[in-house]
Design a protein around this motif. Structure first.
Motif, mmCIF file in Angstrom:
data_model
loop_
_atom_site.group_PDB
_atom_site.id
_atom_site.type_symbol
_atom_site.label_atom_id
_atom_site.label_comp_id
_atom_site.label_asym_id
_atom_site.label_seq_id
_atom_site.Cartn_x
_atom_site.Cartn_y
_atom_site.Cartn_z
ATOM 1 N N GLY A 42 0.807 -1.218 0.000
ATOM 2 C CA GLY A 42 0.000 0.000 0.000
ATOM 3 C C GLY A 42 0.835 1.261 0.000
ATOM 4 N N SER A 43 0.166 2.373 -0.309
ATOM 5 C CA SER A 43 0.848 3.661 -0.441
ATOM 6 C C SER A 43 1.335 4.171 0.911
ATOM 7 C CB SER A 43 -0.114 4.680 -1.042
ATOM 8 O OG SER A 43 -0.504 4.290 -2.337
ATOM 9 N N SER A 44 2.459 4.865 0.891
ATOM 10 C CA SER A 44 3.013 5.385 2.144
ATOM 11 C C SER A 44 3.989 6.519 1.864
ATOM 12 C CB SER A 44 3.732 4.277 2.923
ATOM 13 O OG SER A 44 4.893 3.851 2.227
ATOM 14 N N ILE A 45 4.330 7.222 2.938
ATOM 15 C CA ILE A 45 5.454 8.162 2.932
ATOM 16 C C ILE A 45 6.400 7.700 4.028
ATOM 17 C CG2 ILE A 45 6.186 10.555 3.303
ATOM 18 C CD1 ILE A 45 3.246 11.333 2.575
ATOM 19 N N ILE A 59 4.112 7.408 7.262
ATOM 20 C CA ILE A 59 2.738 7.934 7.173
ATOM 21 C C ILE A 59 1.978 6.990 6.249
ATOM 22 C CG2 ILE A 59 1.304 9.919 6.548
ATOM 23 C CD1 ILE A 59 3.891 11.643 6.823
ATOM 24 N N LYS A 60 0.971 6.329 6.778
ATOM 25 C CA LYS A 60 0.310 5.275 5.993
ATOM 26 C C LYS A 60 -1.020 4.903 6.638
ATOM 27 C CE LYS A 60 1.029 0.461 4.634
ATOM 28 N NZ LYS A 60 1.920 -0.704 4.734
ATOM 29 N N GLY A 61 -1.993 4.569 5.811
ATOM 30 C CA GLY A 61 -3.265 4.100 6.348
ATOM 31 C C GLY A 61 -4.440 4.809 5.697
ATOM 32 N N LEU A 86 -3.750 8.471 1.074
ATOM 33 C CA LEU A 86 -2.685 8.287 0.083
ATOM 34 C C LEU A 86 -3.112 7.251 -0.946
ATOM 35 C CD1 LEU A 86 0.430 8.256 2.461
ATOM 36 C CD2 LEU A 86 -0.118 9.999 0.738
ATOM 37 N N ASN A 87 -2.955 7.600 -2.208
ATOM 38 C CA ASN A 87 -3.333 6.699 -3.291
ATOM 39 C C ASN A 87 -2.382 6.965 -4.464
ATOM 40 O OD1 ASN A 87 -4.577 5.038 -5.147
ATOM 41 N ND2 ASN A 87 -6.652 5.756 -4.679
ATOM 42 N N TRP A 88 -1.333 6.183 -4.516
ATOM 43 C CA TRP A 88 -0.253 6.354 -5.482
ATOM 44 C C TRP A 88 0.349 7.763 -5.381
ATOM 45 C CZ3 TRP A 88 -2.303 3.692 -10.596
ATOM 46 C CH2 TRP A 88 -2.310 2.306 -10.406
ATOM 47 N N PRO A 89 0.913 8.104 -4.217
ATOM 48 C CA PRO A 89 1.557 9.409 -4.087
ATOM 49 C C PRO A 89 2.796 9.478 -4.962
ATOM 50 C CG PRO A 89 2.085 8.042 -2.192
ATOM 51 C CD PRO A 89 1.081 7.273 -3.011
ATOM 52 N N ALA A 90 3.004 10.622 -5.570
ATOM 53 C CA ALA A 90 4.158 10.769 -6.476
ATOM 54 C C ALA A 90 5.036 11.925 -5.977
ATOM 55 C CB ALA A 90 3.672 10.984 -7.903
ATOM 56 N N ASP A 145 -1.276 6.484 10.810
ATOM 57 C CA ASP A 145 -2.518 6.668 10.044
ATOM 58 C C ASP A 145 -3.175 7.977 10.466
ATOM 59 O OD1 ASP A 145 -4.705 6.337 8.461
ATOM 60 O OD2 ASP A 145 -5.596 4.724 9.637
ATOM 61 N N VAL A 146 -2.696 9.080 9.880
ATOM 62 C CA VAL A 146 -3.206 10.405 10.242
ATOM 63 C C VAL A 146 -3.816 11.080 9.018
ATOM 64 C CG1 VAL A 146 -1.573 10.767 12.116
ATOM 65 C CG2 VAL A 146 -0.968 11.479 9.803
ATOM 66 N N ALA A 147 -4.804 11.903 9.258
ATOM 67 C CA ALA A 147 -5.441 12.647 8.165
ATOM 68 C C ALA A 147 -4.570 13.835 7.763
ATOM 69 C CB ALA A 147 -6.813 13.135 8.612
#
Lengths: 468, 271
Positions: A319-322, A339-341, A346-350, A381-383
């Motif tokens: 899954g997507s993450s930083i 940063i994930k969840g 996050l959805n395919w961060p570039a 998992d933060v907004a």
């Protein structure tokens, strides 16, 4: 009898060709010579190293001038006029040589530049974008703004053509003092190309650096004169001297099964707090410490070169993450935090950028059609603290962004709609851009075809499937 | 490239036509570098490899948007290392995956951490397997790939479909008359006993004016020229990658990496 029949066929053929040529000429010239379109235009608009043919009138170097609106119907009309020539093929089998020369019936191809990454040169007041569709780098006036009725804004300069080694450029960096352009080749050319600020046309790079296969993002620590590149194919970050060239080796390598680098894309550095941020799409396969199999073919570099040895059957998608690291991280160093969840969205961060003064982290959320802004110290998992998203923003498949702190502006390259849009740094919600630079007509579909490695035909639905 | 996706276009689309649908986003599990896609009209499914996650993804035929695959082959038993391409046999219900020196065969309906049911591997196979095609009519497996240099080492290897272990190919197409200087995509046309191969030239980058799609018979053997060439040499193709057929409309559909385009050629001679 055969002779007269042959003459009749010949006359008919000549007559048909005359009508066809007349029809094609009418389509072309009744709309003005600048309205070439369809297959003819598609064939012409390959990577010539010059601005693509929009008008027969030469443009002077303009400060963000705009073209007049033109209807897309011109191209389809020309294709329709040419169609009888194709159906004539049904008259009988061709020879092998004749068949080899046959033109395609149809071509699916985006006629306009697709902006993948973006950066600003605040000294010279220019904005620079990479175009993955036509393999170009385009330079615009920073204050250019394409009116809704205009086809596009004409760039001040274009770098493109086979001598430039520009293909699928995904990352971009502008040297803040010299204006030199660093453009990362992501796919088919394992070379970082660097151009002087005023380069244009089909010119070789001023400097080249032979990189691992699959580099994507770029960031530079100007204080230490170090350049960071993410590497998708080997889940790594390589760090070079900023002035590296040719076959120079990286001075550091971040790679290993504990790093949390999972199909890394964008990268940002925070030199104030000595941190490095990396966006990940999520796919990963373990690096083999001994043995393993070579995952893909590329040239082998020297010291600090990413390992290509992978463990078969170890792949998965996390899954997507930083992921956040010390700026000088190397080896198999785990991230300081991730940063994930689902709350992150996050959805395919570039593309990613850090603003240490505001304590914020900006993320181009490609598949979410949004810019997500996180607190720089976010973890888990933060907004996001702000989201820039919605139909009025003009944001569509953002793959790159840039913080112009000198002008307090946020730039976004929208791969999904032929545009670059700019906002106040504090913008949130469904806020319209301050300005928009478009490479194509408003609402013209952006196909986002990039390196179409295969194709399949769906016989049930009569549709063509094209993967990137 | 920046954005992974599968874009779907109407058969008659051209120019900047809008896709009818797209498959993209985190839930799809897609990654970039999808160098193969295969549509199975019998079961109305399509299949793509995902090399970054060492997996094979199967989607329902009409999938759209951020849709999860209906099956995923992935895990320690699979032997998947770099699944760059694949071929699907919808008649015998098998998925073939080239892994350069070997070919892994899975049940078409496999899901999860499953072992291959056959492996074709060994020095007698002459693999290099980069691309594959299956011909269920003639019961053949065709592999395109190279050992050593891509430019002069690329061959088409024709096996029995069910071959496994260290088995010699039935026939080998290679040599200067073939015009093969590197291959990428491969597709069979079983009713005609034909093989279609994209020929982008020796390099992955730049344009190659000598590009074409070559057509051979599954009965060809040795240093034989293609029976037909499509789109060149010296035509519009510059770096052809993928190829598929629309028998109903007698067209050949080709993707080209340098043009970032999909070209449809009317080619009734092979149908």
């Amino acid at each position: 009898m055969r002779n007269s029949h042959a003459q009749w066929v010949e006359k008919s053929l000549i007559g048909s060709l005359t009508i066809l040529l007349g029809a094609a000429s009418w389509v072309i010239f009744s709309n003005g010579p600048e309205r070439l379109g369809g297959i003819g235009q598609t064939a012409l608009r390959i990577h010539t190293g010059s601005p693509q043919l929009i008008s027969v009138e030469p443009y002077p170097e303009m400060e963000g001038a705009v073209c007049e609106w033109m209807p897309a119907s011109a191209s389809t009309s020309l294709v329709a006029a040419l169609r009888p020539a194709q159906t004539a093929l049904e008259t009988g089998p061709a020879s092998r040589e004749e068949a080899a020369k046959r033109e395609p019936l149809r071509v699916i191809r985006d006629s306009y530049a697709s902006f993948s990454s973006i950066a600003v040169d605040p000294v010279h007041n220019e904005v620079v974008v990479t175009d993955e569709n036509m393999f170009q780098i385009l330079v615009y006036d920073r204050l250019a703004n394409t009116p809704p009725t205009a086809t596009m804004t004409e760039p001040k300069r274009v770098i493109g053509g086979e001598r430039t080694k520009i293909e699928f450029q995904c990352g971009l960096y502008i040297d803040p003092s010299s204006g030199d352009i660093y453009a990362v080749n992501n796919d088919t050319v394992d070379t970082l190309v660097i151009f002087s600020r005023d380069a244009k046309g089909n010119v070789p790079p001023t400097r080249e650096l032979y990189t691992p296969h699959g580099t994507f993002g770029i960031a530079v620590d100007e204080e230490k004169q170090e350049m960071f590149l993410t590497v998708q194919h080997s889940n790594a970050v390589v760090v070079y001297p900023k002035a590296a060239k040719g076959e120079d080796s990286p001075i550091r390598l971040l790679q290993g099964n504990r790093t949390g680098l999972n199909d890394p894309h964008g990268i940002a550095v925070d030199t104030k707090n000595r941190l490095m941020y990396v966006t990940n799409h999520g796919s990963v396969r373990d690096v083999a410490t001994t043995g393993g199999e070579v995952g893909y073919s590329t040239w082998e570099g020297g010291e600090n070169w990413p390992s290509r040895q992978t463990v078969p059957g170890s792949g998965r998608n996390l899954g997507s993450s930083i992921s956040v690291y010390p700026l000088d991280a190397q080896g198999d160093t785990p991230p300081l935090r991730v940063i994930k969840g689902p709350k992150t969205q996050l959805n395919w961060p570039a593309g990613i950028a850090a603003d240490p003064e505001r304590g914020e982290l900006y993320v181009a959320n490609d598949a979410g059609d949004a810019i997500l802004v996180f607190a720089a110290d976010a973890r888990g998992d933060v907004a996001p603290i702000r989201i820039l998203q919605g139909p009025r923003t003009g944001i569509k498949n953002p793959t790159g962004l840039f913080l112009d702190t000198a002008n307090n502006e946020l730039w976004v390259s929208n791969f999904g709609n032929h545009s670059a849009t700019v906002y106040k740094l504090s913008a949130s919600g469904d806020t319209p851009p301050l300005r928009t630079i478009r490479s194509g007509p408003l609402d013209e579909p952006s196909l986002m075809i990039g390196n179409p490695g295969s194709v399949a035909y769906d016989t049930r639905r009569e549709e063509i499937l094209v993967p990137n | 490239m920046s954005h992974p996706q599968i874009a779907v276009f109407a058969r008659v689309a051209e120019g900047n036509s809008n896709p009818t649908r797209k498959i993209e986003g985190q839930k799809t599990l897609l990654g970039r570098t999808m160098h193969a896609i295969s549509y199975d009209g019998i079961h109305d499914e399509f299949y793509v490899p995902q090399p970054f996650a060492q997996s094979i993804l199967t989607f329902a035929g009409g999938s759209s948007g951020e849709t999860a695959p209906i099956r995923v082959i992935e895990g320690s038993r699979t032997q998947l290392s770099n699944p760059d391409q694949l071929a699907v046999d919808p008649v015998n219900n098998e998925i073939f995956v080239p892994e350069r020196t070997k070919v892994l065969v899975f049940p078409r309906s496999a899901n999860g951490n499953v072992a291959p049911i056959r492996v074709l591997e060994g020095p007698d196979t002459m693999l290099g397997a980069f691309a594959l095609a299956v011909d269920p009519v003639h019961n053949l497996l065709i592999a395109a790939g190279w050992q050593g240099q891509r430019e002069n080492g690329t061959k088409l290897l024709i096996f029995n479909r069910t071959d496994e272990g260290n088995t010699k190919p039935l026939r080998v197409i290679s040599g200067p008359k073939t015009g093969i200087t590197g291959t990428f995509g491969l597709r069979s046309y079983p009713p005609g006993g034909l093989i279609l191969v994209t020929m982008p030239g020796p390099d992955y980058s730049g344009s190659h004016d000598g590009s074409f799609v070559g057509v051979w018979s599954v009965e060809d053997n040795g240093d034989v020229p293609p029976r037909w060439t499509i789109g060149g040499p010296h035509g519009m193709l510059k770096q052809p990658r993928g190829v598929d057929l629309d028998p109903k409309n007698k067209t050949v559909i080709i993707s080209d990496k340098f043009l970032n385009a999909v070209l449809t050629y009317y080619f009734p001679e092979i149908f």
